[in-house]
Design a protein around this motif. Structure first.
Motif, short mmCIF file in Angstrom:
data_model
loop_
_atom_site.label_atom_id
_atom_site.label_comp_id
_atom_site.label_asym_id
_atom_site.label_seq_id
_atom_site.Cartn_x
_atom_site.Cartn_y
_atom_site.Cartn_z
N TRP A 57 -25.77 -11.24 -17.98
CA TRP A 57 -24.33 -11.05 -17.97
C TRP A 57 -23.82 -10.30 -16.73
O TRP A 57 -22.83 -10.76 -16.13
N PRO A 58 -24.45 -9.19 -16.30
CA PRO A 58 -23.95 -8.54 -15.07
C PRO A 58 -24.00 -9.45 -13.84
O PRO A 58 -23.09 -9.45 -13.02
N LYS B 174 -20.76 -12.09 -11.29
CA LYS B 174 -20.57 -12.25 -9.84
C LYS B 174 -20.44 -13.72 -9.43
O LYS B 174 -20.27 -14.02 -8.26
N LEU B 175 -20.58 -14.63 -10.39
CA LEU B 175 -20.51 -16.05 -10.03
C LEU B 175 -19.09 -16.46 -9.66
O LEU B 175 -18.14 -16.22 -10.42
N ARG C 60 -28.72 -13.38 -1.93
CA ARG C 60 -28.74 -12.20 -1.04
C ARG C 60 -27.46 -11.40 -1.22
O ARG C 60 -27.48 -10.17 -1.26
N LYS C 61 -26.34 -12.11 -1.36
CA LYS C 61 -25.05 -11.44 -1.50
C LYS C 61 -25.00 -10.61 -2.79
O LYS C 61 -24.57 -9.46 -2.76
N ILE C 62 -25.44 -11.17 -3.90
CA ILE C 62 -25.31 -10.40 -5.16
C ILE C 62 -26.34 -9.29 -5.26
O ILE C 62 -26.16 -8.35 -6.02
N ARG C 63 -27.43 -9.38 -4.50
CA ARG C 63 -28.44 -8.31 -4.58
C ARG C 63 -28.09 -7.15 -3.66
O ARG C 63 -28.61 -6.05 -3.84
N ASP C 64 -27.27 -7.41 -2.66
CA ASP C 64 -26.93 -6.33 -1.70
C ASP C 64 -25.98 -5.31 -2.34
O ASP C 64 -25.18 -5.65 -3.19
#
Lengths: 432, 432
Positions: free
Chosen positions: B98-99, B103-104, B428-432
């Motif tokens: 869910w978290p 971000k999608l 990469r974007k959501i992990r940063d």
């Protein structure tokens, strides 16, 4: 580093990719890998002083890793694939396996082994721990294919010539660098006490480990308890077969005491999850054994029961079945399963120089294609391999420094079509 | 047969191979297959009066069969592959799924769906039954790829705009021949009684079947019993969601009464064996449901929990797990599993014209390469496919008459590398 190989063998360079190594701990580097003849001679950064390579393989971002070891199989049983499905183990053995196996000739074992080796190569498997029949033909098929195998003795009550085991032990351990031989019996339920004691005497004489099918089914365990008042591991230990180590194939039904015995004696539990499912034998307690410190490896078992010789299937099952059996999704994590498949198998088989991508190790390796949808995105490469990998990812398989499989093509001395033709001729003959 | 296609579309001929058909009963012929635009127009012996084909594909002994239908999935969840393994379902959903899903973006769902479709094609899957978010972007990715999908509504308590379901139902069923839409809720445990009753009113209004995640875990069943005194199937039936049919995804924990209800109401039980193992949810009672006459289909679930979108894995598991769960190696035979994957899925999804290789059926088909070691020897082709098949055997995948995948290459309007690049950019974007 010499400009040319000392041995006059072909040197091969893998570059521009990733390398998966197991020491210290599983990790991924951007090292390149050089092989010289059958040996890995360099793993590290690109260098100025390069020798004249026979071949330089641009990995294009793909991954070099140690080959998978199939630590329990019956290679020539590919002829039983899809011939005898959907039957319980006892009927499957007595009605299908044994009657059809009686028809196996030396020539058939050679041809069928050739076929099984193709399937190993397509799955990134670089060595097998095989227990079957007609070992001369079997060994020759491996040698002719360039494949590495460890033959396991399979003494049982049907053998007419018990002393043949010792002759085979001496012969196959001296025959060829790709072939070795370990002591073993088929199983407790197929081998008399007298013959088990004979095998124990051989283990003692040569200070060798011993392997066997062990606690594969509930019925086997119950039968052993009835006959001897001991579980199969307790009995085999008592008889002395484990004096110098060894282990069991399957180990599906292990009591707490059995697990403790295996941990204490440093024995190998070699799991065969697909076969255990398909024959309804059960789910081996791998997570319990792992927590107890038991040494673990993975095999496909024969294609008669699996029905594939596919290490990706086995790795997935080894991990996923533990999660459901334990009711715990964190049981048996992916890196441990990968280590079982690459390192554990090699150590169980006595191939201590086939465990890693490192100088001095044998050049038994696989290149995985990471540019496939199942390896994307690149969140975690090791989990991608164990939980999503498939044979479509095997780009290249190398054994003893020779490329035996690359991009769907086999390089084993004869064509796949010819091998398929002979295998089909054999099954037509036995079915008529 | 006209010399040229009436529709002016490309006609394609598959010849010199085998054809697997499901009516009457599963059987294999040496028929050739002609497609015209999106339709199969001829299945039979070679003919003199051939039209001018755009392409004639020499099967070289390979097999044409109906494509696999992935009857439960969350395609864009490929971004969670290997990101959140080894956690139980409740924590996996609340801490990872869910978290990260929050971000999608529309763009991300488009890109990730593109990636998931590549993986379906590499596994011979020709249609998906998808339940996820941002359906406009999702549908467009399918249309742009040329892939067939049935979107399942996923009403739950987090939806801000309940009436959007009805707008989507009307919009997506009129949008494009490759896209359709069925009613559904996410699950009992995520949807209030009021919203379930609203969905029941829509099902009544349009006389439509309803689908949902159902009895996936023990905890879900226990929670439902506590809340309503009924099992999830009993509750959903009572609320009226099954008035016009439908069914459940997973159906892992079904009581004898639940099974009887499903059989009586002709509901679909859509199994997801790999996901159920990996999340430690359990083993669905497929053999019991089969014996009771329940209609069965197979899905991969999302790559976050599976972690692959691979129908060969699912078919093997569907069969093999029943054998170990029932303690009976004859449980759920191979031909029944193949029918679940090809025919059952299509019928559950409302794709009654995608169930077979026959004139008038949509041209959604797959060519399996039989000249691989895992398909040899040729004892039994159907058992070879179910028990030993892998993605290495998928030579070609066709949807609506277009070849979208052939010999490792994708033909979906943009390159696989570009699709991988965008998927990796997003993670990469959501992990940063």
């Amino acid at each position: 580093m010499p400009a040319r190989s000392k041995k006059g063998n072909a040197m091969i360079r893998f570059y521009n990719g990733k390398t998966l190594r197991f020491t210290p701990g599983v990790h991924i580097t951007s090292d390149e890998v050089w092989t010289d003849g059958g040996v890995i001679v360099y793993v590290g950064a690109p260098r100025e002083d390069k020798p004249a390579f026979e071949r330089e393989i641009d990995l294009g971002g793909d991954l070099v890793m140690p080959g998978f070891k199939d630590a329990h199989t019956h290679t020539a049983m590919v002829f039983l694939r899809s011939l005898a499905d959907d039957m319980p183990l006892d009927r499957w053995l007595s009605e299908q396996v044994w009657p059809n196996e009686a028809k196996l000739t030396e020539e058939a074992v050679y041809d069928l082994t050739r076929l099984g080796i193709l399937e190993y190569l397509s799955s990134g498997i670089t060595a097998s721990f095989d227990m079957y029949v007609k070992n001369d033909a079997y060994a020759q098929a491996n040698i002719d294919s360039g494949f590495r195998t460890v033959i396991c003795a399979a003494l049982n009550n049907f053998d007419a010539d018990v002393e043949n085991i010792e002759r085979e032990y001496l012969k196959f351990n001296a025959l060829h660098p790709l072939v070795s031989y370990r002591l073993g019996i088929h199983a407790e339920y197929t081998t008399s006490m007298e013959r088990m004691e004979y095998m124990a005497s051989l283990a003692e004489k040569y200070r060798e480990p011993c392997f066997l099918h062990l606690s594969e089914t509930r019925a086997e365990v119950d039968g052993c308890l009835e006959r001897y008042g001991l579980t199969p591991p307790q009995l085999i230990d008592r008889v002395g077969l484990f004096r110098y180590g060894g282990g069991g194939f399957h180990c599906t039904h292990m009591s707490g005491e059995d697990v403790a015995l295996f941990a204490e004696k440093k024995l190998w539990a070699i799991t065969n999850p697909a076969s255990n499912l398909k024959l309804a034998s059960g789910i081996a307690p791998l997570e319990k054994m792992r927590r107890a410190g038991v040494k673990l490896a993975i095999g496909t078992d024969g294609a008669g029961s699996n029905n594939a010789l596919d290490m990706f299937r086995e790795m997935y099952l080894a991990a996923a079945l533990q999660k459901v059996a334990e009711g715990d999704a964190s049981a048996l994590p992916a890196d441990r399963v990968l280590e079982m498949a690459c390192v554990g198998g090699a150590e169980a088989m006595g191939l201590s120089d086939c465990t890693d991508i490192a100088p001095g190790m044998r050049a038994d390796l696989v290149v995985l294609d990471l540019q496939r949808p199942n390896m994307q995105p690149e969140n975690n490469l090791i989990k991608n391999i164990v939980y999503a990998g498939s044979k479509e990812n095997v780009r290249l398989t190398m054994v003893e420094g020779r490329v035996l499989y690359e991009r769907g093509e086999f390089h084993v001395g004869e064509s796949a079509d010819e091998i398929y033709r002979r295998a089909n001729n054999f099954i037509r003959k036995i079915r008529d």
